[in-house]
Design a protein around this motif. Sequence first.
Motif, PDB file in Angstrom:
ATOM      1  N   LEU A  31     -28.636  44.483  19.000  1.00 48.22           N
ATOM      2  CA  LEU A  31     -28.659  45.925  19.223  1.00 48.22           C
ATOM      3  C   LEU A  31     -28.121  46.299  20.602  1.00 48.22           C
ATOM      4  CD1 LEU A  31     -31.301  48.424  18.109  1.00 48.22           C
ATOM      5  CD2 LEU A  31     -30.626  48.453  20.493  1.00 48.22           C
ATOM      6  N   LEU A  32     -28.509  45.561  21.651  1.00 51.13           N
ATOM      7  CA  LEU A  32     -28.036  45.912  22.992  1.00 51.13           C
ATOM      8  C   LEU A  32     -26.518  45.792  23.090  1.00 51.13           C
ATOM      9  CD1 LEU A  32     -30.502  44.507  25.687  1.00 51.13           C
ATOM     10  CD2 LEU A  32     -30.059  46.872  25.054  1.00 51.13           C
ATOM     11  N   ALA A  33     -25.977  44.713  22.531  1.00 45.89           N
ATOM     12  CA  ALA A  33     -24.525  44.532  22.584  1.00 45.89           C
ATOM     13  C   ALA A  33     -23.819  45.667  21.858  1.00 45.89           C
ATOM     14  CB  ALA A  33     -24.143  43.182  21.978  1.00 45.89           C
ATOM     15  N   GLN A  34     -24.336  46.032  20.693  1.00 48.38           N
ATOM     16  CA  GLN A  34     -23.701  47.104  19.934  1.00 48.38           C
ATOM     17  C   GLN A  34     -23.921  48.468  20.580  1.00 48.38           C
ATOM     18  OE1 GLN A  34     -21.570  46.506  17.441  1.00 48.38           O
ATOM     19  NE2 GLN A  34     -21.960  44.383  18.065  1.00 48.38           N
ATOM     20  N   LEU A  35     -25.059  48.622  21.267  1.00 50.09           N
ATOM     21  CA  LEU A  35     -25.297  49.881  21.975  1.00 50.09           C
ATOM     22  C   LEU A  35     -24.309  50.036  23.130  1.00 50.09           C
ATOM     23  CD1 LEU A  35     -27.178  52.322  21.913  1.00 50.09           C
ATOM     24  CD2 LEU A  35     -28.695  51.124  23.499  1.00 50.09           C
ATOM     25  N   GLY A  36     -24.002  48.924  23.801  1.00 51.75           N
ATOM     26  CA  GLY A  36     -22.976  48.971  24.830  1.00 51.75           C
ATOM     27  C   GLY A  36     -21.626  49.369  24.254  1.00 51.75           C
TER      28      GLY A  36
ATOM     29  N   ASP B  57     -42.422  34.674  15.487  1.00 51.38           N
ATOM     30  CA  ASP B  57     -41.990  35.866  14.758  1.00 51.38           C
ATOM     31  C   ASP B  57     -41.522  36.947  15.729  1.00 51.38           C
ATOM     32  OD1 ASP B  57     -42.660  34.577  12.454  1.00 51.38           O
ATOM     33  OD2 ASP B  57     -44.511  35.684  12.092  1.00 51.38           O
ATOM     34  N   ALA B  58     -42.231  37.086  16.851  1.00 52.41           N
ATOM     35  CA  ALA B  58     -41.820  38.073  17.854  1.00 52.41           C
ATOM     36  C   ALA B  58     -40.457  37.707  18.437  1.00 52.41           C
ATOM     37  CB  ALA B  58     -42.873  38.161  18.959  1.00 52.41           C
ATOM     38  N   ALA B  59     -40.226  36.406  18.664  1.00 51.76           N
ATOM     39  CA  ALA B  59     -38.934  35.966  19.191  1.00 51.76           C
ATOM     40  C   ALA B  59     -37.813  36.270  18.201  1.00 51.76           C
ATOM     41  CB  ALA B  59     -38.981  34.468  19.500  1.00 51.76           C
ATOM     42  N   ALA B  60     -38.101  36.119  16.907  1.00 53.47           N
ATOM     43  CA  ALA B  60     -37.093  36.416  15.895  1.00 53.47           C
ATOM     44  C   ALA B  60     -36.685  37.886  15.944  1.00 53.47           C
ATOM     45  CB  ALA B  60     -37.625  36.059  14.507  1.00 53.47           C
ATOM     46  N   LEU B  61     -37.648  38.752  16.206  1.00 50.08           N
ATOM     47  CA  LEU B  61     -37.334  40.178  16.305  1.00 50.08           C
ATOM     48  C   LEU B  61     -36.596  40.485  17.606  1.00 50.08           C
ATOM     49  CD1 LEU B  61     -40.711  41.501  14.896  1.00 50.08           C
ATOM     50  CD2 LEU B  61     -38.500  41.584  13.763  1.00 50.08           C
ATOM     51  N   LEU B  62     -36.957  39.801  18.690  1.00 51.07           N
ATOM     52  CA  LEU B  62     -36.204  39.961  19.935  1.00 51.07           C
ATOM     53  C   LEU B  62     -34.740  39.576  19.739  1.00 51.07           C
ATOM     54  CD1 LEU B  62     -38.459  38.657  22.860  1.00 51.07           C
ATOM     55  CD2 LEU B  62     -37.494  40.941  22.592  1.00 51.07           C
ATOM     56  N   HIS B  63     -34.519  38.575  18.907  1.00 45.61           N
ATOM     57  CA  HIS B  63     -33.147  38.136  18.639  1.00 45.61           C
ATOM     58  C   HIS B  63     -32.306  39.284  18.085  1.00 45.61           C
ATOM     59  CE1 HIS B  63     -30.012  35.186  17.612  1.00 45.61           C
ATOM     60  NE2 HIS B  63     -29.844  35.897  16.512  1.00 45.61           N
ATOM     61  N   GLN B  64     -32.933  40.131  17.262  1.00 45.33           N
ATOM     62  CA  GLN B  64     -32.200  41.258  16.694  1.00 45.33           C
ATOM     63  C   GLN B  64     -31.705  42.210  17.787  1.00 45.33           C
ATOM     64  OE1 GLN B  64     -31.479  41.700  13.442  1.00 45.33           O
ATOM     65  NE2 GLN B  64     -32.473  39.771  12.918  1.00 45.33           N
ATOM     66  N   ILE B  65     -32.425  42.261  18.894  1.00 39.60           N
ATOM     67  CA  ILE B  65     -32.050  43.152  19.990  1.00 39.60           C
ATOM     68  C   ILE B  65     -31.103  42.466  20.968  1.00 39.60           C
ATOM     69  CG2 ILE B  65     -32.935  44.602  21.862  1.00 39.60           C
ATOM     70  CD1 ILE B  65     -33.820  45.518  19.118  1.00 39.60           C
ATOM     71  N   LEU B  66     -31.351  41.186  21.264  1.00 35.08           N
ATOM     72  CA  LEU B  66     -30.704  40.532  22.400  1.00 35.08           C
ATOM     73  C   LEU B  66     -29.563  39.596  22.033  1.00 35.08           C
ATOM     74  CD1 LEU B  66     -33.936  39.660  24.418  1.00 35.08           C
ATOM     75  CD2 LEU B  66     -32.416  41.617  24.721  1.00 35.08           C
TER      76      LEU B  66
ATOM     77  N   ALA C 129     -23.072  53.562  31.746  1.00 33.85           N
ATOM     78  CA  ALA C 129     -24.221  53.276  30.880  1.00 33.85           C
ATOM     79  C   ALA C 129     -23.971  52.015  30.061  1.00 33.85           C
ATOM     80  CB  ALA C 129     -24.495  54.469  29.961  1.00 33.85           C
ATOM     81  N   ALA C 130     -22.750  51.873  29.531  1.00 37.63           N
ATOM     82  CA  ALA C 130     -22.414  50.679  28.755  1.00 37.63           C
ATOM     83  C   ALA C 130     -22.540  49.425  29.613  1.00 37.63           C
ATOM     84  CB  ALA C 130     -20.998  50.806  28.189  1.00 37.63           C
ATOM     85  N   ALA C 131     -22.075  49.505  30.860  1.00 36.15           N
ATOM     86  CA  ALA C 131     -22.149  48.346  31.753  1.00 36.15           C
ATOM     87  C   ALA C 131     -23.599  47.985  32.069  1.00 36.15           C
ATOM     88  CB  ALA C 131     -21.380  48.635  33.042  1.00 36.15           C
ATOM     89  N   GLU C 132     -24.447  48.992  32.275  1.00 42.49           N
ATOM     90  CA  GLU C 132     -25.855  48.723  32.575  1.00 42.49           C
ATOM     91  C   GLU C 132     -26.558  48.084  31.382  1.00 42.49           C
ATOM     92  OE1 GLU C 132     -27.887  52.110  34.079  1.00 42.49           O
ATOM     93  OE2 GLU C 132     -26.471  52.467  35.700  1.00 42.49           O
ATOM     94  N   ILE C 133     -26.236  48.550  30.186  1.00 42.25           N
ATOM     95  CA  ILE C 133     -26.846  47.976  28.988  1.00 42.25           C
ATOM     96  C   ILE C 133     -26.431  46.518  28.828  1.00 42.25           C
ATOM     97  CG2 ILE C 133     -26.807  48.070  26.462  1.00 42.25           C
ATOM     98  CD1 ILE C 133     -26.639  51.145  26.768  1.00 42.25           C
ATOM     99  N   ARG C 134     -25.161  46.233  29.051  1.00 43.24           N
ATOM    100  CA  ARG C 134     -24.699  44.846  28.935  1.00 43.24           C
ATOM    101  C   ARG C 134     -25.308  43.972  30.019  1.00 43.24           C
ATOM    102  NH1 ARG C 134     -18.761  47.178  27.671  1.00 43.24           N
ATOM    103  NH2 ARG C 134     -18.885  47.146  25.390  1.00 43.24           N
ATOM    104  N   SER C 135     -25.487  44.544  31.207  1.00 45.88           N
ATOM    105  CA  SER C 135     -26.136  43.795  32.279  1.00 45.88           C
ATOM    106  C   SER C 135     -27.579  43.472  31.908  1.00 45.88           C
ATOM    107  CB  SER C 135     -26.088  44.601  33.581  1.00 45.88           C
ATOM    108  OG  SER C 135     -26.785  43.941  34.614  1.00 45.88           O
TER     109      SER C 135
END
Length: 283
Positions: free
Chosen positions: A196-201, A181-190, A229-235
């Motif tokens: 979320l990270l991709a869209q934040l970039g 379940d925790a991995a499923a939530l990580l998927h939403q971010i990664l 900042a966008a490059a660091e987030i994508r990295s």
Amino acid sequence: MNMPWWQELWRRHAHITTPLRARGLPCDIEFGLSAYIVRVSLPDDSYLIISPPQEPPSDHPPGDPEGWIATREHPDDQTLFEVLYDSAPSNNPGTRRRPKARHGGSAQPMIEAIDLRLAQLGLLPHPALPHESPHVHPAQPTPPPPSRDISGTPGRGPAYVYGDALRDLTDRLNAAESHADAAALLHQILEPTDGLLAQLGEFFEAAGEKAKEAEEDDGFDLSYDLADAAAEIRSLGEVLHVAEDRMRALTPLAPAPRLPSTPARAPSLPPRALPSAPPRHTR
């Protein structure tokens, strides 16, 4: 805006990696002999190689070949080589056409064939399809937060809709009942394209473009900071791209056995009376 090559690569192979990762199978993308391949780790330390035709090399774009070949191999057992699926067209006009060649580059028949074979071998961690799981699943998007006035209401200050949504996601992570379940939530971010990270970039890159519209020195300076900042987030997303699979592979600690309760101790005897001191004599 140009998408980083690794995000584009994952996006082009999402129709392969998403259903396999949903079944609990860690995936990675590597460069093979002449094209990109998907490497899938299996519970018995063997692995799948899913690739387009490589000899001769395919002239199709990554993720959309004329056919797929899926094999199972083992790093320590060179005798293990099994073809699970092959829909690649034959290069020899006189050769009989393979039965699966009619599917061409379609991924669904290959996923079904992999499902069937891994289930026979007992190597399919989560045979349930995404819509059959009662728990949060990577393929299921988090429901959007209720619409609110971002500018806030008088006397209450601004409403942080997106911060609240992320806080809710954090609360769900804290309450997760399993590492899956925790991995499923990580998927939403990664998730490399829609997470979320991709869209934040994308957000910071768009903010940088907006700053440039001022056509002022400070606007250009700000745009450079936002682009960094966008490059660091994508990295960061690139560094953590296997964190979801690593989380899912974790085994929860078994609860420590409870020690038997200590038997009640017998009541202690009353203290023995000390002998009275002899009378003191004074001279």
